[in-house]
Scaffold this motif. Structure first.
Motif, PDB file in Angstrom:
ATOM      1  N   THR A  21      16.661  48.048  -6.285  1.00 40.35           N
ATOM      2  CA  THR A  21      15.230  47.410  -5.767  1.00 40.35           C
ATOM      3  C   THR A  21      15.166  46.379  -6.109  1.00 40.35           C
ATOM      4  OG1 THR A  21      14.126  48.703  -7.519  1.00 40.35           O
ATOM      5  CG2 THR A  21      14.364  49.732  -5.129  1.00 40.35           C
ATOM      6  N   ASN A  22      15.472  45.860  -7.387  1.00 42.02           N
ATOM      7  CA  ASN A  22      15.117  44.478  -8.129  1.00 42.02           C
ATOM      8  C   ASN A  22      16.154  43.484  -7.239  1.00 42.02           C
ATOM      9  OD1 ASN A  22      13.712  45.322 -10.049  1.00 42.02           O
ATOM     10  ND2 ASN A  22      14.326  43.670 -11.613  1.00 42.02           N
ATOM     11  N   SER A  23      17.286  43.580  -6.927  1.00 40.82           N
ATOM     12  CA  SER A  23      18.138  42.598  -6.088  1.00 40.82           C
ATOM     13  C   SER A  23      17.340  42.477  -4.811  1.00 40.82           C
ATOM     14  CB  SER A  23      19.457  42.963  -5.747  1.00 40.82           C
ATOM     15  OG  SER A  23      19.911  43.268  -7.416  1.00 40.82           O
ATOM     16  N   SER A  46      22.461  52.550  -5.594  1.00 40.41           N
ATOM     17  CA  SER A  46      23.928  52.898  -5.750  1.00 40.41           C
ATOM     18  C   SER A  46      24.398  51.861  -6.938  1.00 40.41           C
ATOM     19  CB  SER A  46      24.787  52.234  -4.478  1.00 40.41           C
ATOM     20  OG  SER A  46      24.275  51.184  -3.901  1.00 40.41           O
ATOM     21  N   GLY A  47      23.533  50.798  -7.271  1.00 44.16           N
ATOM     22  CA  GLY A  47      23.902  49.902  -8.337  1.00 44.16           C
ATOM     23  C   GLY A  47      22.813  49.497  -9.255  1.00 44.16           C
ATOM     24  N   GLY A  48      22.065  50.504  -9.822  1.00 45.25           N
ATOM     25  CA  GLY A  48      20.834  50.309 -10.487  1.00 45.25           C
ATOM     26  C   GLY A  48      21.165  49.389 -11.722  1.00 45.25           C
ATOM     27  N   ALA A  63      12.177  57.669  -9.564  1.00 44.13           N
ATOM     28  CA  ALA A  63      11.154  56.653  -8.908  1.00 44.13           C
ATOM     29  C   ALA A  63      11.840  55.439  -9.177  1.00 44.13           C
ATOM     30  CB  ALA A  63       9.893  56.892  -9.696  1.00 44.13           C
ATOM     31  N   TYR A  64      12.362  54.796  -8.450  1.00 48.34           N
ATOM     32  CA  TYR A  64      13.078  53.426  -8.700  1.00 48.34           C
ATOM     33  C   TYR A  64      12.444  52.437  -7.726  1.00 48.34           C
ATOM     34  CZ  TYR A  64      16.658  56.999  -9.604  1.00 48.34           C
ATOM     35  OH  TYR A  64      17.128  57.964 -10.251  1.00 48.34           O
ATOM     36  N   PHE A  65      11.740  51.710  -8.530  1.00 45.38           N
ATOM     37  CA  PHE A  65      10.942  50.579  -7.609  1.00 45.38           C
ATOM     38  C   PHE A  65      10.664  49.298  -8.249  1.00 45.38           C
ATOM     39  CE2 PHE A  65       6.671  51.049  -9.748  1.00 45.38           C
ATOM     40  CZ  PHE A  65       6.815  52.224 -10.363  1.00 45.38           C
ATOM     41  N   VAL A 133       9.202  42.952 -11.647  1.00 42.51           N
ATOM     42  CA  VAL A 133       9.254  44.059 -12.557  1.00 42.51           C
ATOM     43  C   VAL A 133       9.771  45.104 -11.765  1.00 42.51           C
ATOM     44  CG1 VAL A 133       7.961  45.298 -14.108  1.00 42.51           C
ATOM     45  CG2 VAL A 133       7.142  42.970 -13.676  1.00 42.51           C
ATOM     46  N   GLY A 134      10.948  45.706 -12.366  1.00 45.89           N
ATOM     47  CA  GLY A 134      11.772  46.892 -11.790  1.00 45.89           C
ATOM     48  C   GLY A 134      11.465  48.085 -12.986  1.00 45.89           C
ATOM     49  N   ILE A 135      11.311  49.152 -12.138  1.00 44.94           N
ATOM     50  CA  ILE A 135      10.925  50.200 -13.175  1.00 44.94           C
ATOM     51  C   ILE A 135      11.600  51.609 -12.532  1.00 44.94           C
ATOM     52  CG2 ILE A 135       8.922  51.870 -13.662  1.00 44.94           C
ATOM     53  CD1 ILE A 135       6.902  49.455 -13.407  1.00 44.94           C
TER      54      ILE A 135
END
Ligand code: BTN
Length: 251
Positions: A21-23, A46-48, A63-65, A133-135
């Motif tokens: 999600t950051n990318s 798939s590539g956190g 929770a990926y955001f 900011v990725g959490i």
């Protein structure tokens, strides 16, 4: 200038899968396909990605955001953002579930000695700086599903037998609190003892013996404080103190 937009109205995008999600958020803001105040959430990645080029295990149901914060140029302490995000995550989790997590300097959320979540802050520069900011918070991974190499390192609400917070409420509440910290309280532009105190109260790192690697040597010490700038203070055996602003403390 951005404080004029407070309270911030954000666009939320929910995806089943993202590579990271950051990318995604960085790319879409950069090419102006998303408004500057956006949030991208995914059920799985798939590539956190984590800090220091590491990967972040992101199976379905977590929770990926990632949240974008356009900056005005007045912010003196952008690295402090990661600790502020850690504080928001830890406080909101406690408010929603009663579970008390700890903040491992500078970017991990710990529970019961293992990593429950992590934060990755990155910057994009186009018409000014924007922080992304990725959490990532592990909600539903079962103990037996944790990969062998991460067994003693990561955990999840499910693995700990805890009731997980409702995912969308968790994401919205963390985002709203970060907006207050950044745009209303302007905590990147001035030091604030009260907020640093709240971070210290939840610190996993204070009191721990740690190692810190510089390019030349390894330093051993005990973490004794977090400064109002967000640096970790190491007390060394010769009685001196060293402030660490970036990098990693290992045990
Ligand atoms: C770390 O462990 O060093 C930080 C992990 C950060 C993970 C989150 S999940 C959402 C966002 N997208 C990513 O690729 N990473 C962050």
């Amino acid at each position: 200038m951005y404080e004029d937009f407070f309270p911030i109205k954000r666009d939320f995008v929910f995806l089943e899968e993202s590579i990271s999600t950051n990318s995604d958020l960085k790319g879409l803001i950069y090419e102006k396909s998303l408004p500057v105040f956006s949030v991208i959430c995914a059920d799985r990645q798939s590539g956190g990605r984590g800090r220091l080029g590491r990967s972040f295990y992101s199976r379905a149901g977590g929770a990926y955001f990632s949240v974008s914060f356009p900056l005005s140029g007045q912010e003196k302490n952008i690295p402090f953002m990661t600790l502020l995000a850690g504080l928001c995550v830890s406080e909101v989790i406690e408010e929603l579930t009663g579970v008390k997590t700890e903040i491992k300097w500078p970017n991990d959320i710990y529970y019961n000695g293992r990593k429950l979540g992590g934060i990755l802050t990155e910057l994009i520069s186009k018409n000014g700086l924007t922080a992304v900011v990725g959490i990532g918070i592990n909600l539903s991974v079962k103990e037996e599903e944790i990969p062998c190499e991460l067994k003693n390192i990561m955990t999840s609400f499910e693995a700990e037998g805890l009731t997980a917070p409702e995912r969308n409420t968790l994401i919205r509440r963390i985002t709203e609190r970060l907006d207050i910290f950044i745009y209303e309280k302007k905590l990147l532009s001035r030091e604030n003892e009260e907020i640093t105190g709240r971070i210290k109260e939840r610190s996993f790192s204070i009191g721990k013996a740690v190692k810190y690697k510089t390019a030349e040597k390894e330093i051993c010490g005990t973490v004794t404080d977090i400064t109002p700038c967000g640096a970790a203070v190491l007390s060394l055996s010769d009685g001196t103190k060293k402030e660490i602003f970036c990098g990693e403390l290992t045990q």
